[in-house]
Scaffold this motif. Sequence first.
Motif, short mmCIF file in Angstrom:
data_model
loop_
_atom_site.label_atom_id
_atom_site.label_comp_id
_atom_site.label_asym_id
_atom_site.label_seq_id
_atom_site.Cartn_x
_atom_site.Cartn_y
_atom_site.Cartn_z
N LEU A 47 -4.46 -9.41 -8.32
CA LEU A 47 -4.51 -8.02 -8.77
C LEU A 47 -3.14 -7.37 -8.71
CD1 LEU A 47 -7.71 -6.72 -6.93
CD2 LEU A 47 -7.53 -7.46 -9.31
N VAL A 48 -2.84 -6.60 -9.74
CA VAL A 48 -1.70 -5.69 -9.72
C VAL A 48 -2.31 -4.30 -9.67
CG1 VAL A 48 0.30 -4.80 -10.96
CG2 VAL A 48 -0.25 -7.24 -11.08
N LEU A 49 -2.03 -3.57 -8.58
CA LEU A 49 -2.51 -2.20 -8.45
C LEU A 49 -1.35 -1.28 -8.85
CD1 LEU A 49 -4.26 -2.42 -4.94
CD2 LEU A 49 -5.18 -3.04 -7.19
N ASN A 50 -1.47 -0.70 -10.03
CA ASN A 50 -0.49 0.25 -10.53
C ASN A 50 -1.04 1.64 -10.22
OD1 ASN A 50 1.59 1.51 -12.01
ND2 ASN A 50 0.34 1.51 -13.86
N LEU A 129 -2.65 14.19 -4.57
CA LEU A 129 -2.59 13.17 -5.61
C LEU A 129 -2.05 11.88 -4.99
CD1 LEU A 129 -1.23 15.19 -8.66
CD2 LEU A 129 -3.59 14.51 -8.17
N LEU A 130 -2.11 10.81 -5.74
CA LEU A 130 -1.60 9.52 -5.26
C LEU A 130 -0.13 9.38 -5.63
CD1 LEU A 130 -4.62 7.29 -6.38
CD2 LEU A 130 -4.28 8.49 -4.21
N SER A 131 0.65 8.83 -4.71
CA SER A 131 2.06 8.60 -4.99
C SER A 131 2.21 7.37 -5.88
CB SER A 131 2.85 8.44 -3.69
OG SER A 131 2.38 7.35 -2.94
N ARG A 132 3.40 7.19 -6.43
CA ARG A 132 3.65 6.06 -7.34
C ARG A 132 3.92 4.81 -6.51
NH1 ARG A 132 4.21 6.91 -12.10
NH2 ARG A 132 5.27 8.92 -11.90
N VAL A 133 3.03 3.84 -6.63
CA VAL A 133 3.07 2.63 -5.82
C VAL A 133 2.61 1.46 -6.68
CG1 VAL A 133 1.98 1.45 -3.85
CG2 VAL A 133 2.61 3.85 -3.65
N VAL A 134 3.19 0.29 -6.43
CA VAL A 134 2.68 -0.95 -7.00
C VAL A 134 2.40 -1.90 -5.84
CG1 VAL A 134 3.13 -2.94 -8.49
CG2 VAL A 134 3.90 -0.67 -9.18
N ILE A 135 1.18 -2.42 -5.81
CA ILE A 135 0.79 -3.40 -4.80
C ILE A 135 0.23 -4.60 -5.56
CG2 ILE A 135 -0.76 -3.91 -2.87
CD1 ILE A 135 -0.71 -0.88 -2.23
N VAL A 136 0.66 -5.79 -5.19
CA VAL A 136 0.15 -7.02 -5.80
C VAL A 136 -0.62 -7.79 -4.73
CG1 VAL A 136 0.73 -9.14 -7.04
CG2 VAL A 136 2.12 -7.08 -7.38
N LEU A 137 -1.83 -8.23 -5.10
CA LEU A 137 -2.70 -8.97 -4.20
C LEU A 137 -2.94 -10.37 -4.73
CD1 LEU A 137 -5.48 -6.25 -3.63
CD2 LEU A 137 -3.36 -6.58 -2.34
N ASP A 138 -3.03 -11.34 -3.82
CA ASP A 138 -3.37 -12.70 -4.24
C ASP A 138 -4.89 -12.82 -4.41
OD1 ASP A 138 -4.50 -13.06 -1.69
OD2 ASP A 138 -2.92 -14.43 -1.01
#
Length: 166
Positions: A47-50, A129-138
């Motif tokens: 997953l890429v969480l944008n 609000l949500l801040s600008r973040v990218v999280i990648v999950l395996d």
Amino acid sequence: MATITLKGERFKTVGELPKVGEQAPDFQLIDRNLETVNLSNYKGKRLVLNIFPSIDTNVCATSVRNFNERAKDLDNTEVLCISRDLPFAQKRFTNGEELKEVITLSDFQTQEFGKDYGLEIENGPFKNLLSRVVIVLDEEGKVIHSQQVTEIADEPDYLSALKTLL
């Protein structure tokens, strides 16, 4: 707690992002059809969480378009574009832009995602609000990349996030 800026003005987030190597917290988000979606719905997929403040701002919209274009080349990967916008606004945007490679999800209902992931904005004009973040999950839901964009008006580092999936 992270410090982020908007054109130089400083704001804080409510906590710390999940760290590389940690299991991502479960979540309950709402999809464009008003159905509840959990992290477990994507078990076995990367997953890429944008994550961003609002689909109705230029930089946020650009990040969704950019990840939509790049998602075509990602194997066994879903790109989840997450904000606190209503699902109706998210659906209007993706339908209007014909964006079919990304999935929009909303944290408007429980507002727990932003707190659990440590990225809800605590003060200032974007408070809650949500801040600008990218999280990648395996495939197991472990964090393999995490970026808190320090200047909220800047785009995320797309290449660094996507390199973790190669």
